[in-house]
Scaffold this active site. Structure first.
Site, PDB file in Angstrom:
ATOM      1  N   TYR A  11     -54.116  16.445 -20.804  1.00 19.79           N
ATOM      2  CA  TYR A  11     -54.897  15.359 -20.191  1.00 19.79           C
ATOM      3  C   TYR A  11     -54.838  15.398 -18.654  1.00 19.79           C
ATOM      4  CZ  TYR A  11     -55.885  10.406 -19.007  1.00 19.79           C
ATOM      5  OH  TYR A  11     -56.356   9.239 -18.455  1.00 19.79           O
ATOM      6  N   ASN A  35     -50.407  20.207 -27.856  1.00 14.07           N
ATOM      7  CA  ASN A  35     -51.088  18.897 -27.796  1.00 14.07           C
ATOM      8  C   ASN A  35     -52.410  18.997 -27.041  1.00 14.07           C
ATOM      9  OD1 ASN A  35     -51.149  16.141 -28.482  1.00 14.07           O
ATOM     10  ND2 ASN A  35     -50.519  15.565 -26.414  1.00 14.07           N
ATOM     11  N   SER A  36     -53.110  20.119 -27.201  1.00 17.59           N
ATOM     12  CA  SER A  36     -54.418  20.252 -26.532  1.00 17.59           C
ATOM     13  C   SER A  36     -55.253  21.268 -27.297  1.00 17.59           C
ATOM     14  CB  SER A  36     -54.236  20.674 -25.075  1.00 17.59           C
ATOM     15  OG  SER A  36     -53.540  21.894 -25.006  1.00 17.59           O
ATOM     16  N   SER A 124     -41.838  10.549 -14.532  1.00 16.81           N
ATOM     17  CA  SER A 124     -42.448   9.340 -15.086  1.00 16.81           C
ATOM     18  C   SER A 124     -41.709   8.109 -14.599  1.00 16.81           C
ATOM     19  CB  SER A 124     -42.341   9.424 -16.616  1.00 16.81           C
ATOM     20  OG  SER A 124     -42.631   8.184 -17.195  1.00 16.81           O
ATOM     21  N   TYR A 149     -37.291  10.780 -24.779  1.00 16.57           N
ATOM     22  CA  TYR A 149     -38.333  11.316 -23.885  1.00 16.57           C
ATOM     23  C   TYR A 149     -37.989  11.008 -22.426  1.00 16.57           C
ATOM     24  CZ  TYR A 149     -42.576  11.208 -21.086  1.00 16.57           C
ATOM     25  OH  TYR A 149     -43.477  11.361 -20.055  1.00 16.57           O
ATOM     26  N   LYS A 153     -36.863  13.432 -18.901  1.00 13.85           N
ATOM     27  CA  LYS A 153     -37.437  13.420 -17.539  1.00 13.85           C
ATOM     28  C   LYS A 153     -36.326  13.267 -16.499  1.00 13.85           C
ATOM     29  CE  LYS A 153     -41.705  13.994 -18.556  1.00 13.85           C
ATOM     30  NZ  LYS A 153     -42.364  15.243 -18.230  1.00 13.85           N
ATOM     31  N   ASN A 199     -50.802   4.701 -26.734  1.00 12.57           N
ATOM     32  CA  ASN A 199     -51.056   4.056 -25.450  1.00 12.57           C
ATOM     33  C   ASN A 199     -52.267   3.127 -25.509  1.00 12.57           C
ATOM     34  OD1 ASN A 199     -50.033   7.163 -24.376  1.00 12.57           O
ATOM     35  ND2 ASN A 199     -48.896   5.328 -23.863  1.00 12.57           N
TER      36      ASN A 199
HETATM   37  P1  NAD Z   1     -50.602  16.197 -22.590  1.00 13.54           P
HETATM   38  O1  NAD Z   1     -49.853  16.251 -23.864  1.00 13.54           O
HETATM   39  O2  NAD Z   1     -52.048  15.893 -22.646  1.00 13.54           O
HETATM   40  O3  NAD Z   1     -50.421  17.576 -21.793  1.00 13.54           O
HETATM   41  C1  NAD Z   1     -49.253  18.350 -21.881  1.00 13.54           C
HETATM   42  C2  NAD Z   1     -49.691  19.788 -22.170  1.00 13.54           C
HETATM   43  O4  NAD Z   1     -48.531  20.604 -22.238  1.00 13.54           O
HETATM   44  C3  NAD Z   1     -50.430  19.937 -23.497  1.00 13.54           C
HETATM   45  O5  NAD Z   1     -51.617  20.663 -23.278  1.00 13.54           O
HETATM   46  C4  NAD Z   1     -49.448  20.707 -24.384  1.00 13.54           C
HETATM   47  O6  NAD Z   1     -50.128  21.533 -25.305  1.00 13.54           O
HETATM   48  C5  NAD Z   1     -48.664  21.483 -23.344  1.00 13.54           C
HETATM   49  N1  NAD Z   1     -47.293  21.863 -23.727  1.00 13.54           N
HETATM   50  C6  NAD Z   1     -46.291  21.062 -24.165  1.00 13.54           C
HETATM   51  N2  NAD Z   1     -45.171  21.785 -24.354  1.00 13.54           N
HETATM   52  C7  NAD Z   1     -45.462  23.072 -24.023  1.00 13.54           C
HETATM   53  C8  NAD Z   1     -44.733  24.284 -23.989  1.00 13.54           C
HETATM   54  N3  NAD Z   1     -43.433  24.346 -24.351  1.00 13.54           N
HETATM   55  N4  NAD Z   1     -45.372  25.411 -23.576  1.00 13.54           N
HETATM   56  C9  NAD Z   1     -46.667  25.383 -23.213  1.00 13.54           C
HETATM   57  N5  NAD Z   1     -47.410  24.281 -23.211  1.00 13.54           N
HETATM   58  C10 NAD Z   1     -46.808  23.120 -23.620  1.00 13.54           C
HETATM   59  O7  NAD Z   1     -49.847  15.154 -21.632  1.00 13.54           O
HETATM   60  P2  NAD Z   1     -50.292  14.556 -20.233  1.00 13.54           P
HETATM   61  O8  NAD Z   1     -50.572  13.120 -20.414  1.00 13.54           O
HETATM   62  O9  NAD Z   1     -51.305  15.428 -19.594  1.00 13.54           O
HETATM   63  O10 NAD Z   1     -48.903  14.655 -19.469  1.00 13.54           O
HETATM   64  C11 NAD Z   1     -48.581  15.758 -18.632  1.00 13.54           C
HETATM   65  C12 NAD Z   1     -47.163  15.592 -18.142  1.00 13.54           C
HETATM   66  O11 NAD Z   1     -47.041  14.335 -17.466  1.00 13.54           O
HETATM   67  C13 NAD Z   1     -46.116  15.568 -19.245  1.00 13.54           C
HETATM   68  O12 NAD Z   1     -44.979  16.256 -18.798  1.00 13.54           O
HETATM   69  C14 NAD Z   1     -45.828  14.097 -19.428  1.00 13.54           C
HETATM   70  O13 NAD Z   1     -44.531  13.875 -19.913  1.00 13.54           O
HETATM   71  C15 NAD Z   1     -45.974  13.584 -18.005  1.00 13.54           C
HETATM   72  N6  NAD Z   1     -46.303  12.152 -17.948  1.00 13.54           N
HETATM   73  C16 NAD Z   1     -47.371  11.671 -18.647  1.00 13.54           C
HETATM   74  C17 NAD Z   1     -47.636  10.301 -18.623  1.00 13.54           C
HETATM   75  C18 NAD Z   1     -48.775   9.732 -19.426  1.00 13.54           C
HETATM   76  O14 NAD Z   1     -48.771   8.533 -19.701  1.00 13.54           O
HETATM   77  N7  NAD Z   1     -49.784  10.515 -19.796  1.00 13.54           N
HETATM   78  C19 NAD Z   1     -46.832   9.427 -17.864  1.00 13.54           C
HETATM   79  C20 NAD Z   1     -45.778   9.968 -17.138  1.00 13.54           C
HETATM   80  C21 NAD Z   1     -45.511  11.340 -17.178  1.00 13.54           C
HETATM   81  N1  UFG Z   2     -49.937  -2.088 -25.722  1.00 11.47           N
HETATM   82  C1  UFG Z   2     -50.540  -2.945 -26.624  1.00 11.47           C
HETATM   83  N2  UFG Z   2     -51.175  -2.381 -27.688  1.00 11.47           N
HETATM   84  C2  UFG Z   2     -51.244  -1.034 -27.901  1.00 11.47           C
HETATM   85  C3  UFG Z   2     -50.622  -0.179 -26.960  1.00 11.47           C
HETATM   86  C4  UFG Z   2     -49.972  -0.741 -25.891  1.00 11.47           C
HETATM   87  O1  UFG Z   2     -50.495  -4.156 -26.469  1.00 11.47           O
HETATM   88  O2  UFG Z   2     -51.819  -0.610 -28.906  1.00 11.47           O
HETATM   89  C5  UFG Z   2     -49.293  -2.678 -24.530  1.00 11.47           C
HETATM   90  C6  UFG Z   2     -47.807  -2.354 -24.427  1.00 11.47           C
HETATM   91  O3  UFG Z   2     -47.044  -3.299 -25.129  1.00 11.47           O
HETATM   92  C7  UFG Z   2     -47.597  -2.400 -22.907  1.00 11.47           C
HETATM   93  C8  UFG Z   2     -48.933  -1.907 -22.354  1.00 11.47           C
HETATM   94  O4  UFG Z   2     -49.890  -2.097 -23.395  1.00 11.47           O
HETATM   95  O5  UFG Z   2     -47.411  -3.730 -22.478  1.00 11.47           O
HETATM   96  C9  UFG Z   2     -48.931  -0.425 -21.959  1.00 11.47           C
HETATM   97  O6  UFG Z   2     -48.460   0.339 -23.049  1.00 11.47           O
HETATM   98  P1  UFG Z   2     -48.629   1.944 -23.076  1.00 11.47           P
HETATM   99  O7  UFG Z   2     -48.049   2.414 -24.357  1.00 11.47           O
HETATM  100  O8  UFG Z   2     -50.036   2.316 -22.775  1.00 11.47           O
HETATM  101  O9  UFG Z   2     -47.760   2.408 -21.828  1.00 11.47           O
HETATM  102  P2  UFG Z   2     -46.203   2.241 -21.523  1.00 11.47           P
HETATM  103  O10 UFG Z   2     -46.094   1.539 -20.210  1.00 11.47           O
HETATM  104  O11 UFG Z   2     -45.466   1.665 -22.651  1.00 11.47           O
HETATM  105  O12 UFG Z   2     -45.711   3.753 -21.421  1.00 11.47           O
HETATM  106  C10 UFG Z   2     -46.337   4.707 -20.566  1.00 11.47           C
HETATM  107  C11 UFG Z   2     -46.246   6.112 -21.168  1.00 11.47           C
HETATM  108  C12 UFG Z   2     -44.817   6.553 -21.228  1.00 11.47           C
HETATM  109  C13 UFG Z   2     -44.192   6.467 -19.885  1.00 11.47           C
HETATM  110  C14 UFG Z   2     -44.359   5.074 -19.324  1.00 11.47           C
HETATM  111  C15 UFG Z   2     -43.881   5.089 -17.900  1.00 11.47           C
HETATM  112  O13 UFG Z   2     -46.776   6.115 -22.473  1.00 11.47           O
HETATM  113  O14 UFG Z   2     -44.776   7.911 -21.614  1.00 11.47           O
HETATM  114  O15 UFG Z   2     -45.734   4.693 -19.320  1.00 11.47           O
HETATM  115  O16 UFG Z   2     -44.130   3.916 -17.255  1.00 11.47           O
HETATM  116  F1  UFG Z   2     -42.876   6.748 -19.976  1.00 11.47           F
END
Ligand code: NAD
Ligand code: UFG
Length: 339
Positions: A11, A35-36, A124, A149, A153, A199
């Site tokens: 993403y 995951n893609s 994160s 998770y 980080k 999410n």
């Molecule tokens: P995502 O799952 O869409 O993207 C991660 C990508 O990494 C995927 O394409 C997956 O196939 C690939 N991948 C995972 N493990 C792998 C491996 N061992 N080798 C090769 N490819 C691998 O997630 P995203 O939302 O794009 O997140 C990207 C990064 O940001 C992640 O490290 C995630 O933990 C971090 N992050 C995401 C969020 C969020 O809410 N989306 C918040 C904070 C941090």
């Molecule tokens: N929520 C709902 N209904 C849903 C999903 C979420 O009410 O179906 C609420 C949650 O309770 C929270 C808010 O929406 O109050 C946001 O929830 P998310 O799951 O979208 O996001 P989080 O803040 O819980 O977590 C996200 C990422 C984590 C990361 C974190 C860091 O998913 O990976 O932000 O701040 F660690």
């Protein structure tokens, strides 16, 4: 002279790759598609007219990654690859430790071996654990992570800090993302969760597209203006731009730096639902449910350090993100899967 983007078909990675290609960077993607989908590469090509070089490799596979480093002249790494489901990490902690920490260790080993000095790491806001105040600053206390998770980080941040102590020529940007939402304005790339979304935003868009009957709002008795949880929702394109700013920052050889990437604004669950309805002229059905274990009242960033030191700030707002998330979902009701 290429930028290695691990997890580049995910993403946030795919949005960052688009911006990098548009700015003329030479990009090499590594992803194992855990995951893609391969279709992401076609979409990147549709948007930019460019094809980044792609390697289907698990970053934990040191031998294959070494071959890649021999073949490509990597100067910088953006390390997105990782597993990110909080719920799954509670069920399968070892998988998260092996994948997230394992892949990071391989990269650091190869950086040392191939004299690659610059890396940007996807951390994160979860590293702040249960915050005792908001907005959160980079030097606020970290730890007390409520799930494996989040702990991975924090552990990777520690590995990076130790690496920087030993390698004086290393330049490392740890970016702590808040809550990424939204999609590219083309509607061609976006978030494509597998199964039931964890999410909030993907759940809202799946309700809007008719895939789910209503949104579960987890709790309305939090200490916030309307009782629902408050978060810092940042448009994924702003977040992607933060990585370009970080690469520029690393050119000035700063050593290890840490930045929050957020908007600095708190938005409740119901605020986001209302913004989505207004932006897209739709109604989102919802039901108030029990609190989700592990959720906190409020979590938002003080992102002023990123502005002061990198000139980066979020330019888009939640209305832009609601419009863009919906365009992506509407145009791709099954995500990247073809009908
Ligand atoms: P995502 O799952 O869409 O993207 C991660 C990508 O990494 C995927 O394409 C997956 O196939 C690939 N991948 C995972 N493990 C792998 C491996 N061992 N080798 C090769 N490819 C691998 O997630 P995203 O939302 O794009 O997140 C990207 C990064 O940001 C992640 O490290 C995630 O933990 C971090 N992050 C995401 C969020 C969020 O809410 N989306 C918040 C904070 C941090
Ligand atoms: N929520 C709902 N209904 C849903 C999903 C979420 O009410 O179906 C609420 C949650 O309770 C929270 C808010 O929406 O109050 C946001 O929830 P998310 O799951 O979208 O996001 P989080 O803040 O819980 O977590 C996200 C990422 C984590 C990361 C974190 C860091 O998913 O990976 O932000 O701040 F660690």
């Amino acid at each position: 002279m290429a930028i290695l983007v691990t997890g580049g078909t995910g993403y946030i990675g795919s949005h960052t790759v688009v911006l990098l290609l548009e700015k003329g960077y030479d990009v090499v993607i590594v992803d194992n598609y855990v995951n893609s989908k391969p279709e992401v590469l076609n979409r990147i090509y549709k948007i930019t007219g460019k094809k980044p070089r792609f390697y289907e490799i698990d970053v934990c596979n040191e031998a294959k990654m070494r071959d890649l480093f021999k073949k490509e002249k990597i100067t910088d790494i953006i390390h997105f690859a990782g597993l990110k489901s909080v719920a799954e990490s509670v069920l399968k902690p070892q998988l998260y430790i092996d994948n997230n920490i394992g892949s990071s260790k391989v990269l650091l080993k190869l950086m040392d071996e191939f004299k690659v000095h610059n890396i940007v790491f996807s951390s994160s806001a979860t590293v702040y654990g249960v915050p005792d105040h908001v907005p959160l600053k980079e030097d606020d206390k970290v730890g007390g992570c409520t799930n494996p998770y989040g702990q991975t980080k924090l552990d990777i941040e520690y590995l990076l800090k130790e690496y920087a102590k030993e390698h004086k020529d290393a330049n490392i940007a740890i970016l702590r993302y808040f809550n990424p939402i939204g999609a590219h304005e083309s509607g061609l790339i976006g978030e494509d969760p597998q199964g039931i979304p964890n999410n909030l935003m993907p759940y809202i868009t799946q309700v809007a597209v008719g895939k789910r009957p209503y949104l579960n709002v987890f709790g309305n008795d939090y200490k916030t203006h309307d009782g629902t949880g408050v978060r810092d929702y940042i448009h994924v394109v702003d977040l992607a731009n933060g990585h370009l700013a970080a690469l520029k920052k690393l050119e000035s050889k700063p050593g290890l730096v840490i930045y929050n990437l957020g908007t600095g604004k708190g938005t409740s669950v119901l605020d986001l639902v209302k913004a989505f309805e207004k932006a897209n002229n739709l109604t989102i059905k919802y039901e108030i449910k029990e609190r989700r274990p592990g959720d906190v009242d409020e979590n938002y960033a003080d992102a002023s350090k990123a502005f002061r030191e990198m000139g980066w700030k979020a330019n888009l707002d939640i209305v832009d993100a609601c419009r863009d998330s919906w365009r992506w979902q509407k145009n791709n009701p099954k995500g990247y899967d073809k009908d």
